[in-house]
Design a protein around this motif. Structure first.
Motif, PDB file in Angstrom:
ATOM      1  N   THR A  19       0.826  -1.210   0.000  1.00 22.81           N
ATOM      2  CA  THR A  19       0.000   0.000   0.000  1.00 22.81           C
ATOM      3  C   THR A  19       0.857   1.256   0.000  1.00 22.81           C
ATOM      4  O   THR A  19       0.581   2.228  -0.713  1.00 22.81           O
ATOM      5  N   GLY A  20       1.941   1.272   0.794  1.00 15.67           N
ATOM      6  CA  GLY A  20       2.805   2.445   0.869  1.00 15.67           C
ATOM      7  C   GLY A  20       3.438   2.781  -0.471  1.00 15.67           C
ATOM      8  O   GLY A  20       3.529   3.956  -0.861  1.00 15.67           O
ATOM      9  N   LEU A  21       3.869   1.769  -1.208  1.00 19.01           N
ATOM     10  CA  LEU A  21       4.472   1.998  -2.514  1.00 19.01           C
ATOM     11  C   LEU A  21       3.439   2.518  -3.513  1.00 19.01           C
ATOM     12  O   LEU A  21       3.721   3.422  -4.306  1.00 19.01           O
ATOM     13  N   MET A  22       2.224   1.955  -3.447  1.00 17.41           N
ATOM     14  CA  MET A  22       1.168   2.413  -4.340  1.00 17.41           C
ATOM     15  C   MET A  22       0.811   3.873  -4.047  1.00 17.41           C
ATOM     16  O   MET A  22       0.610   4.674  -4.970  1.00 17.41           O
ATOM     17  N   GLU A  50       1.059   7.255  -6.497  1.00 14.79           N
ATOM     18  CA  GLU A  50      -0.102   8.117  -6.727  1.00 14.79           C
ATOM     19  C   GLU A  50       0.226   9.562  -6.392  1.00 14.79           C
ATOM     20  O   GLU A  50      -0.212  10.495  -7.082  1.00 14.79           O
ATOM     21  N   GLY A  51       1.023   9.753  -5.323  1.00 14.82           N
ATOM     22  CA  GLY A  51       1.431  11.109  -4.964  1.00 14.82           C
ATOM     23  C   GLY A  51       2.321  11.730  -6.023  1.00 14.82           C
ATOM     24  O   GLY A  51       2.218  12.932  -6.324  1.00 14.82           O
ATOM     25  N   MET A  52       3.191  10.946  -6.618  1.00 16.83           N
ATOM     26  CA  MET A  52       4.052  11.446  -7.687  1.00 16.83           C
ATOM     27  C   MET A  52       3.236  11.800  -8.925  1.00 16.83           C
ATOM     28  O   MET A  52       3.503  12.791  -9.606  1.00 16.83           O
ATOM     29  N   LYS A  53       2.219  10.996  -9.222  1.00 14.24           N
ATOM     30  CA  LYS A  53       1.356  11.294 -10.364  1.00 14.24           C
ATOM     31  C   LYS A  53       0.612  12.608 -10.160  1.00 14.24           C
ATOM     32  O   LYS A  53       0.451  13.404 -11.092  1.00 14.24           O
ATOM     33  N   ALA A  54       0.158  12.850  -8.922  1.00 15.18           N
ATOM     34  CA  ALA A  54      -0.573  14.076  -8.630  1.00 15.18           C
ATOM     35  C   ALA A  54       0.311  15.299  -8.827  1.00 15.18           C
ATOM     36  O   ALA A  54      -0.176  16.398  -9.140  1.00 15.18           O
ATOM     37  N   GLY A  55       1.616  15.127  -8.641  1.00 12.96           N
ATOM     38  CA  GLY A  55       2.536  16.241  -8.822  1.00 12.96           C
ATOM     39  C   GLY A  55       2.882  16.503 -10.270  1.00 12.96           C
ATOM     40  O   GLY A  55       3.632  17.437 -10.572  1.00 12.96           O
ATOM     41  N   GLY A  56       2.375  15.679 -11.162  1.00 10.51           N
ATOM     42  CA  GLY A  56       2.603  15.886 -12.586  1.00 10.51           C
ATOM     43  C   GLY A  56       3.923  15.355 -13.096  1.00 10.51           C
ATOM     44  O   GLY A  56       4.271  15.576 -14.257  1.00 10.51           O
ATOM     45  N   ALA A  57       4.682  14.672 -12.254  1.00 11.33           N
ATOM     46  CA  ALA A  57       5.990  14.154 -12.681  1.00 11.33           C
ATOM     47  C   ALA A  57       5.824  12.815 -13.379  1.00 11.33           C
ATOM     48  O   ALA A  57       4.828  12.104 -13.192  1.00 11.33           O
ATOM     49  N   GLU A  94       7.180  -1.915   1.713  1.00  8.68           N
ATOM     50  CA  GLU A  94       6.228  -1.472   2.716  1.00  8.68           C
ATOM     51  C   GLU A  94       6.532  -0.065   3.218  1.00  8.68           C
ATOM     52  O   GLU A  94       5.632   0.670   3.632  1.00  8.68           O
ATOM     53  N   ASN A  95       7.821   0.331   3.209  1.00  8.01           N
ATOM     54  CA  ASN A  95       8.220   1.661   3.671  1.00  8.01           C
ATOM     55  C   ASN A  95       9.129   2.321   2.629  1.00  8.01           C
ATOM     56  O   ASN A  95      10.309   2.569   2.889  1.00  8.01           O
ATOM     57  N   PRO A  96       8.609   2.599   1.450  1.00 13.35           N
ATOM     58  CA  PRO A  96       9.453   3.057   0.350  1.00 13.35           C
ATOM     59  C   PRO A  96      10.097   4.413   0.578  1.00 13.35           C
ATOM     60  O   PRO A  96      11.236   4.643   0.182  1.00 13.35           O
TER      61      PRO A  96
END
Length: 502
Positions: free
Chosen positions: A307-310, A314-321, A493-495
């Motif tokens: 879940t942490g990696l997913m 998703e957070g990186m996608k939201a930043g547009g990168a 689990e803790n990326p």
């Protein structure tokens, strides 16, 4: 009429002893040029085009599409054309009264050359060019379409290739080895260019060709001769390199299936077909059989909360990168884990006296298992430990594409030290994979699905995957294998925490 020459199927690399004839690019009666692609063959490694070392008229084709040909056996017979035939008015050079006619060879700059001693020497070297090239490979540029013509009635004398001194030939062969582009049979340097470089002390291994597929042209050598200082070529990170556009692989007919009316003695059932085991399937079968017979393997596995990696992705996608794929992140964790547990990045070698050594490596060539129409292949990311997740993502995608097109080079397919296998794409959770001999371990990743998971004492729905590590028990024990597997699981689990440390 000149004597017919027979071109034998060359050694296509890696000591392969046979190849399947996919298709002919020429037919009997066609006029062909030196280094013109004449056929496409498929080896256990990749599909390649074979260029002709001879110019002339195709007299005979030794094989039909779908047949398996042995290295060193006849591939094509060519009858040379006398120098006065088959030349257009624009290309012809007037012959002097007491001199044999000479057909001008095509140059990189497409400029007509005078019929003087220098031009004749150039022609002689060009004629000798493909004959000097290793394992039958020719030089590029012979991609003209085949044309039909009749054999000339009258034969005109042709200059024979000038004798090459052993020292010069050895130097040419060494230069050729250093400058041939892997996986491109035709990407070698012409004899004229090699001679020019040798005479002016130019190191061809340091040049970057401006021709097709990186071919070093005469203009590249002339530029190096005139330039007092050669600046090093700019190197870009793998993630920023756009994959080389390749032509779609030709459609390969399914393996020949022989219908038979026979009946199987053991089962009593009628036999519906017989399919030869060859090509990639033959190599895979041999490698897997050797792995099972030689390696005392063991398997450990663990369920991992991804879940942490997913959420990180998703957070990186939201930043547009640009976001690397999940496999690229896991590959990054694997290379870090192998640095901590190097026993799994080794190979066992046996001596003639029966003794064995564990050979370690300074670096990781990470193999990526890829399912293709030709079978399972494992191209490897070289020096993967030096790449970021984005760079790994770009290289994994490139290697997967060339492997599926059948264009991966022998080096890309045979240099791995550890294999990562993503069988989750097939919708399965786990697999006790067979080690890719001569490696000593393989890590498998299953599909990521929603599962009930206890988080801080409470039941929750999490994204869970299964990691499976199969390892050679001769190089390490369960503690080392479990430590490596746990390291990769913790990174998933803790990326955020672990990516900062690696």
């Amino acid at each position: 009429m000149s004597e017919t020459r027979v071109f034998l199927l060359p050694d296509l690399g890696e000591g392969l002893t046979e190849a399947e004839l996919v298709s002919w690019h020429v037919a009997v009666g066609d006029s062909i040029e030196v280094d013109q692609p004449i056929a496409e063959v498929e080896t256990a490694k990749s599909a390649v085009e074979v260029p002709s070392p001879y110019a002339g008229i195709v007299a005979e084709l030794h094989g039909k599409p779908g047949e398996t040909l042995d290295v060193g056996k006849p591939l094509i017979s060519v009858t040379p054309i006398s120098s006065g035939a088959g030349v257009s008015a624009d290309d012809a050079v007037p012959a002097e009264p007491a001199q044999p006619a000479v057909v001008p060879a095509e140059t990189e700059l497409a400029e007509p050359k005078p019929a003087n001693a220098e031009a004749e020497a150039y022609r002689e070297e060009e004629k000798a060019g493909s004959g000097n090239v290793l394992i039958g490979y020719g030089t590029p540029g012979g991609h003209a379409a085949a044309k039909r013509t009749r054999l000339p009635k009258a034969s005109v004398s042709v200059l024979e290739p000038a004798e090459t001194r052993p020292a010069d030939k050895a130097a040419d062969d060494l230069t050729l080895l250093r400058t041939r582009v892997p996986g491109k049979l035709g990407a070698v340097i012409s004899p004229l260019v090699r001679r020019m470089a040798r005479e002016h002390g130019v190191d061809l291994g340091e040049l970057h060709g401006s021709g097709e597929s990186g071919l070093i042209m005469r203009r590249d050598v002339e530029k190096a001769i005139s330039a007092p200082v050669v600046e090093p070529a700019e190197t870009k990170p793998a993630a920023l390199v756009k994959p080389v556009e390749t032509k779609p692989a030709p459609v390969v007919e399914p393996a020949e299936t022989k219908e038979t009316q026979g009946r199987d003695a053991r089962t009593g059932l009628a036999i519906s077909s017989r399919t030869p085991v060859r090509g990639v399937r033959k190599v895979v079968a041999a490698t897997m059989s050797r792995s099972r017979s030689e390696i005392p393997e063991a398997t450990v596995w663990v369920d991992v909360d991804a879940t942490g990696l997913m959420e990180l992705r998703e957070g990186m996608k939201a930043g547009g990168a640009a976001v690397p794929g999940l496999l690229a992140f896991i590959a990054r964790f694997v290379t870090a884990g192998l640095k901590k547990y190097p026993e799994l990045n080794t190979r066992i070698e046996s001596a003639e006296d029966g003794s064995q050594e564990i050979v370690g490596f300074d670096g990781v060539n990470l193999g990526i298992a890829a399912q293709t129409d030709r079978g399972l292949v494992v191209p490897s990311v070289r020096s993967a430990e030096k790449l970021s997740a984005r760079e790994l993502d770009a290289e994994i995608r490139r290697l997967t594409d060339v492997a599926r097109e059948g264009k991966a080079t022998p080096t890309e397919l045979g240099s791995g030290t550890f294999t990562l296998n993503n069988y989750g794409v097939f919708g399965v959770d786990g697999s006790a994979a067979i080690i890719n001999h001569p490696e000593v371990a393989i890590l498998g990743v299953g599909r990521i699905i929603d599962k009930p998971w206890v988080v801080n004492g409470e039941l929750a729905v999490r994204k869970v995957t299964e990691l499976t590590l199969t390892f050679d028990h001769r190089v390490c024990d369960g503690g080392t294998a479990a430590g490596f597997l746990r390291f990769v699981a913790d990174a998933i689990e803790n990326p955020t925490t672990l990516l900062a440390d690696i």
